[in-house]
Write a protein that holds these residues in place. Structure first.
Motif, mmCIF file in Angstrom:
data_model
loop_
_atom_site.group_PDB
_atom_site.id
_atom_site.type_symbol
_atom_site.label_atom_id
_atom_site.label_comp_id
_atom_site.label_asym_id
_atom_site.label_seq_id
_atom_site.Cartn_x
_atom_site.Cartn_y
_atom_site.Cartn_z
ATOM 1 N N ASN A 6 0.867 -1.170 0.000
ATOM 2 C CA ASN A 6 0.000 0.000 0.000
ATOM 3 C C ASN A 6 0.913 1.233 0.000
ATOM 4 O O ASN A 6 1.635 1.497 0.970
ATOM 5 N N ARG A 8 0.272 4.425 0.167
ATOM 6 C CA ARG A 8 -0.079 5.448 1.157
ATOM 7 C C ARG A 8 0.570 5.110 2.502
ATOM 8 O O ARG A 8 1.161 5.964 3.152
ATOM 9 N N GLN A 9 0.486 3.844 2.892
ATOM 10 C CA GLN A 9 1.095 3.425 4.151
ATOM 11 C C GLN A 9 2.615 3.552 4.103
ATOM 12 O O GLN A 9 3.246 3.920 5.089
ATOM 13 N N LYS A 12 3.506 7.236 4.546
ATOM 14 C CA LYS A 12 3.331 7.633 5.944
ATOM 15 C C LYS A 12 4.457 7.059 6.809
ATOM 16 O O LYS A 12 4.973 7.739 7.701
#
Length: 81
Positions: A6, A8-9, A12
């Motif tokens: 993922n 996005r993860q 982050k």
């Protein structure tokens, strides 16, 4: 087969790691050790106690500022006709 990630993860996690690294750098650059903080607090307390010990007398609350008449036109000023 390739592992599914993922993005996005991952972004982050990378940003979180950068913040942790920046925080560690800032602590080294700007921080003080516990001993330094304690020493400064002790010095400030010692100076405060020394100054208090040199005080000649404690002003009482009733006598503070009674040597001057009020400037707001209060009862101390007489009316002139």
């Amino acid at each position: 087969m390739a592992e599914i990630v993922n993005l996005r993860q991952q972004r982050k996690a990378r940003a979180r790691a950068e913040r942790v690294e920046q925080a560690a750098t800032n602590r080294v650059r700007h921080g003080r050790t516990k001993d330094e903080r304690q020493r400064q607090e002790n010095d400030a307390e010692r100076r405060r106690r020394q100054l208090d010990g040199l005080r000649l007398d404690e002003p009482s609350r009733e006598s503070v500022g009674t040597d001057r008449p009020p400037q707001d036109g209060g009862p101390a000023q007489e009316e002139r006709d």
